[in-house]
Scaffold this motif. Structure first.
Motif, PDB file in Angstrom:
ATOM      1  N   GLN A 121       0.848  -1.192   0.000  1.00 16.44           N
ATOM      2  CA  GLN A 121       0.000   0.000   0.000  1.00 16.44           C
ATOM      3  C   GLN A 121       0.887   1.246   0.000  1.00 16.44           C
ATOM      4  O   GLN A 121       1.782   1.380   0.842  1.00 16.44           O
ATOM      5  N   ARG A 122       0.629   2.166  -0.939  1.00 16.58           N
ATOM      6  CA  ARG A 122       1.445   3.376  -1.015  1.00 16.58           C
ATOM      7  C   ARG A 122       0.610   4.640  -1.055  1.00 16.58           C
ATOM      8  O   ARG A 122       1.118   5.724  -1.339  1.00 16.58           O
ATOM      9  N   ILE A 123      -0.668   4.501  -0.763  1.00 19.22           N
ATOM     10  CA  ILE A 123      -1.544   5.671  -0.720  1.00 19.22           C
ATOM     11  C   ILE A 123      -1.318   6.399   0.604  1.00 19.22           C
ATOM     12  O   ILE A 123      -1.430   5.803   1.685  1.00 19.22           O
ATOM     13  N   TYR A 124      -1.001   7.680   0.524  1.00 18.77           N
ATOM     14  CA  TYR A 124      -0.645   8.434   1.731  1.00 18.77           C
ATOM     15  C   TYR A 124      -1.779   8.460   2.748  1.00 18.77           C
ATOM     16  O   TYR A 124      -1.545   8.455   3.959  1.00 18.77           O
ATOM     17  N   GLU A 125      -3.000   8.464   2.276  1.00 20.78           N
ATOM     18  CA  GLU A 125      -4.149   8.549   3.178  1.00 20.78           C
ATOM     19  C   GLU A 125      -4.476   7.214   3.848  1.00 20.78           C
ATOM     20  O   GLU A 125      -5.343   7.170   4.716  1.00 20.78           O
ATOM     21  N   HIS A 126      -3.796   6.139   3.483  1.00 20.43           N
ATOM     22  CA  HIS A 126      -4.061   4.822   4.061  1.00 20.43           C
ATOM     23  C   HIS A 126      -3.139   4.598   5.269  1.00 20.43           C
ATOM     24  O   HIS A 126      -1.924   4.679   5.149  1.00 20.43           O
ATOM     25  N   TYR A 127      -3.722   4.283   6.412  1.00 21.57           N
ATOM     26  CA  TYR A 127      -2.940   4.229   7.648  1.00 21.57           C
ATOM     27  C   TYR A 127      -2.002   3.030   7.722  1.00 21.57           C
ATOM     28  O   TYR A 127      -1.133   2.974   8.604  1.00 21.57           O
ATOM     29  N   LYS A 128      -2.136   2.088   6.802  1.00 23.30           N
ATOM     30  CA  LYS A 128      -1.210   0.948   6.803  1.00 23.30           C
ATOM     31  C   LYS A 128      -0.062   1.119   5.806  1.00 23.30           C
ATOM     32  O   LYS A 128       0.729   0.199   5.615  1.00 23.30           O
ATOM     33  N   THR A 129       0.047   2.275   5.204  1.00 24.16           N
ATOM     34  CA  THR A 129       1.227   2.583   4.394  1.00 24.16           C
ATOM     35  C   THR A 129       2.436   2.675   5.321  1.00 24.16           C
ATOM     36  O   THR A 129       2.380   3.320   6.370  1.00 24.16           O
ATOM     37  N   ARG A 130       3.539   2.029   4.917  1.00 25.67           N
ATOM     38  CA  ARG A 130       4.733   1.966   5.766  1.00 25.67           C
ATOM     39  C   ARG A 130       5.983   2.310   4.960  1.00 25.67           C
ATOM     40  O   ARG A 130       6.081   1.988   3.773  1.00 25.67           O
ATOM     41  N   LYS A 131       6.933   2.946   5.623  1.00 29.29           N
ATOM     42  CA  LYS A 131       8.234   3.263   5.030  1.00 29.29           C
ATOM     43  C   LYS A 131       9.351   2.911   6.004  1.00 29.29           C
ATOM     44  O   LYS A 131       9.120   2.724   7.201  1.00 29.29           O
ATOM     45  N   VAL A 132      10.561   2.880   5.475  1.00 27.22           N
ATOM     46  CA  VAL A 132      11.780   2.789   6.276  1.00 27.22           C
ATOM     47  C   VAL A 132      12.639   4.002   5.946  1.00 27.22           C
ATOM     48  O   VAL A 132      12.708   4.440   4.790  1.00 27.22           O
ATOM     49  N   LEU A 133      13.278   4.546   6.965  1.00 30.91           N
ATOM     50  CA  LEU A 133      14.184   5.688   6.849  1.00 30.91           C
ATOM     51  C   LEU A 133      15.567   5.253   7.301  1.00 30.91           C
ATOM     52  O   LEU A 133      15.698   4.576   8.337  1.00 30.91           O
ATOM     53  N   ALA A 134      16.611   5.626   6.563  1.00 32.89           N
ATOM     54  CA  ALA A 134      17.979   5.309   6.978  1.00 32.89           C
ATOM     55  C   ALA A 134      18.887   6.498   6.706  1.00 32.89           C
ATOM     56  O   ALA A 134      18.698   7.228   5.721  1.00 32.89           O
ATOM     57  N   VAL A 135      19.869   6.691   7.574  1.00 31.94           N
ATOM     58  CA  VAL A 135      20.850   7.768   7.413  1.00 31.94           C
ATOM     59  C   VAL A 135      22.243   7.197   7.627  1.00 31.94           C
ATOM     60  O   VAL A 135      22.432   6.226   8.362  1.00 31.94           O
ATOM     61  N   LEU A 146      22.093   4.135  10.169  1.00 35.92           N
ATOM     62  CA  LEU A 146      21.053   4.082  11.195  1.00 35.92           C
ATOM     63  C   LEU A 146      19.721   3.982  10.477  1.00 35.92           C
ATOM     64  O   LEU A 146      19.352   4.888   9.723  1.00 35.92           O
ATOM     65  N   ALA A 147      19.017   2.891  10.670  1.00 34.48           N
ATOM     66  CA  ALA A 147      17.720   2.681  10.016  1.00 34.48           C
ATOM     67  C   ALA A 147      16.610   2.719  11.058  1.00 34.48           C
ATOM     68  O   ALA A 147      16.812   2.344  12.218  1.00 34.48           O
ATOM     69  N   ASN A 148      15.440   3.155  10.614  1.00 32.53           N
ATOM     70  CA  ASN A 148      14.295   3.325  11.509  1.00 32.53           C
ATOM     71  C   ASN A 148      13.043   2.855  10.779  1.00 32.53           C
ATOM     72  O   ASN A 148      12.820   3.221   9.619  1.00 32.53           O
ATOM     73  N   GLY A 149      12.235   2.034  11.453  1.00 31.86           N
ATOM     74  CA  GLY A 149      11.024   1.543  10.821  1.00 31.86           C
ATOM     75  C   GLY A 149       9.902   1.302  11.812  1.00 31.86           C
ATOM     76  O   GLY A 149      10.137   1.105  13.016  1.00 31.86           O
ATOM     77  N   HIS A 150       8.678   1.314  11.291  1.00 33.55           N
ATOM     78  CA  HIS A 150       7.473   0.999  12.066  1.00 33.55           C
ATOM     79  C   HIS A 150       6.653   0.066  11.183  1.00 33.55           C
ATOM     80  O   HIS A 150       6.073   0.498  10.182  1.00 33.55           O
ATOM     81  N   PHE A 151       6.625  -1.211  11.543  1.00 36.02           N
ATOM     82  CA  PHE A 151       6.102  -2.250  10.668  1.00 36.02           C
ATOM     83  C   PHE A 151       4.703  -2.696  11.071  1.00 36.02           C
ATOM     84  O   PHE A 151       4.211  -2.394  12.155  1.00 36.02           O
ATOM     85  N   GLY A 152       4.085  -3.478  10.173  1.00 34.41           N
ATOM     86  CA  GLY A 152       2.790  -4.078  10.422  1.00 34.41           C
ATOM     87  C   GLY A 152       2.909  -5.397  11.169  1.00 34.41           C
ATOM     88  O   GLY A 152       3.999  -5.815  11.572  1.00 34.41           O
ATOM     89  N   TRP A 153       1.780  -6.083  11.321  1.00 32.56           N
ATOM     90  CA  TRP A 153       1.691  -7.284  12.127  1.00 32.56           C
ATOM     91  C   TRP A 153       1.849  -8.539  11.260  1.00 32.56           C
ATOM     92  O   TRP A 153       1.531  -8.529  10.067  1.00 32.56           O
ATOM     93  N   TRP A 154       2.303  -9.611  11.857  1.00 34.60           N
ATOM     94  CA  TRP A 154       2.599 -10.837  11.126  1.00 34.60           C
ATOM     95  C   TRP A 154       1.402 -11.327  10.309  1.00 34.60           C
ATOM     96  O   TRP A 154       1.526 -11.657   9.137  1.00 34.60           O
ATOM     97  N   GLN A 177      27.787  -3.738   3.526  1.00 31.11           N
ATOM     98  CA  GLN A 177      29.225  -3.835   3.773  1.00 31.11           C
ATOM     99  C   GLN A 177      29.642  -2.961   4.944  1.00 31.11           C
ATOM    100  O   GLN A 177      30.743  -3.109   5.473  1.00 31.11           O
ATOM    101  N   GLU A 178      28.773  -2.052   5.341  1.00 28.11           N
ATOM    102  CA  GLU A 178      29.027  -1.212   6.516  1.00 28.11           C
ATOM    103  C   GLU A 178      28.091  -1.638   7.639  1.00 28.11           C
ATOM    104  O   GLU A 178      27.113  -2.353   7.421  1.00 28.11           O
ATOM    105  N   THR A 179      28.391  -1.210   8.845  1.00 28.55           N
ATOM    106  CA  THR A 179      27.530  -1.532   9.982  1.00 28.55           C
ATOM    107  C   THR A 179      26.181  -0.840   9.828  1.00 28.55           C
ATOM    108  O   THR A 179      26.106   0.347   9.519  1.00 28.55           O
ATOM    109  N   ILE A 180      25.118  -1.611  10.029  1.00 28.66           N
ATOM    110  CA  ILE A 180      23.761  -1.056  10.049  1.00 28.66           C
ATOM    111  C   ILE A 180      23.143  -1.343  11.410  1.00 28.66           C
ATOM    112  O   ILE A 180      23.167  -2.487  11.878  1.00 28.66           O
TER     113      ILE A 180
END
Length: 276
Positions: A121-135, A146-154, A177-180
């Motif tokens: 799901q990639r519709i912004y208005e849908h509450y189950k849309t999920r992303k990962v952010l890394a820096v 450094l990665a950050n995520g908020h995932f759904g349920w199994w 190849q680098e530490t994550i």
């Protein structure tokens, strides 16, 4: 290196400004190197903040607009240290009232960013849309992602966890190849076999909690909350992972009334480790 992850439940808490102040006090006291936050909300109708007022902000999403009550922005104004930071919106919440997103704060400069959808799901208005952010930054003389995520349920009928995790792995694969260090609210219980936790552990990841020399019970949800309605037992669902085995000196539940005030419906996890 000292890390904190917390689902802040931003602007859904009673006495929210007081709790932001309590979180700021805890961060000022503990002097974390890295802070990852989920459910970092802002009111969609609030005015935008001028770029010159954002401090050490790095845009991980060129379309992201930081608004005056962005939870991370308000928190940063109360911190003694000027953290480098970024935030991305993930989906709208509360019938469009909020932009809900992910934030990372770092004591060292951010020199690269990556973000992407992990949900089908990639519709912004849908509450189950999920992303990962890394820096990408550097600590102790070596590069670290450094990665950050908020995932759904199994077993979610719409957005189950397994394909989300597979997409997160694909997103981060070029940087292995680098530490994550992967921090977040994974919404999968460590004590349940043959579900999300075991699936993650079959991949390359190490759970810093199990690596820790000194640790507590580790539970970050102890009651019924949104997404875990009717829950009556302690759950360990918030984690800090590494893509390689590290020396982890300590893992503690944070912001639980014993180590810091309770500021959210989740408790946090704080970890002290050595990268080399």
């Amino acid at each position: 290196m000292k890390l904190l992850t917390l689902n802040v439940h931003g602007w859904h808490e009673e006495n929210q400004l007081e709790k932001i102040g309590q979180l700021a006090d805890f961060i000022n006291e503990q002097q974390f190197d890295v802070i990852a936050m989920q459910e970092v909300n802002q009111t969609a109708a609030e005015p935008a903040v001028e770029a010159s007022s954002l401090g050490h902000y790095v845009a991980a999403d060129s379309d992201a607009v930081i608004r005056a009550d962005n939870y991370a922005y308000v928190l940063l104004s109360r911190l003694h240290e000027a953290y480098h930071w970024t935030w991305i919106p993930v989906h709208s919440a509360s019938h469009g009232r909020f932009d809900e997103g992910l934030a990372i704060l770092s004591r060292t400069p951010l020199n690269d960013t990556v973000s992407g959808h992990v949900s089908t799901q990639r519709i912004y208005e849908h509450y189950k849309t999920r992303k990962v952010l890394a820096v990408r930054t550097a600590y102790e003389g070596q590069a670290v992602w450094l990665a950050n995520g908020h995932f759904g349920w199994w077993n979610d009928d719409v957005e189950p966890f397994r394909p989300q995790w597979d997409r997160a792995e694909e997103l981060l694969a070029p940087y292995q190849q680098e530490t994550i260090l992967f921090l977040g609210d994974f919404n999968n219980v460590a004590e349940l076999r043959d579900e999300g936790y075991d699936y993650m552990m079959k991949q390359i990841w190490q759970d810093t909690y199990t690596l820790a020399i000194d640790k507590d019970a580790g539970h970050t949800v102890i009651k019924s909350i949104a997404g875990w309605e009717g829950n009556e037992r302690p759950l360990r669902i918030d984690y800090i992972y590494s893509n390689r085995e590290l020396l982890v000196e300590r893992s503690r539940v944070a912001l639980n009334g014993h180590h810091g005030a309770v500021v959210s419906d989740h408790f946090g996890v704080m970890v002290e480790l050595k990268l080399s």
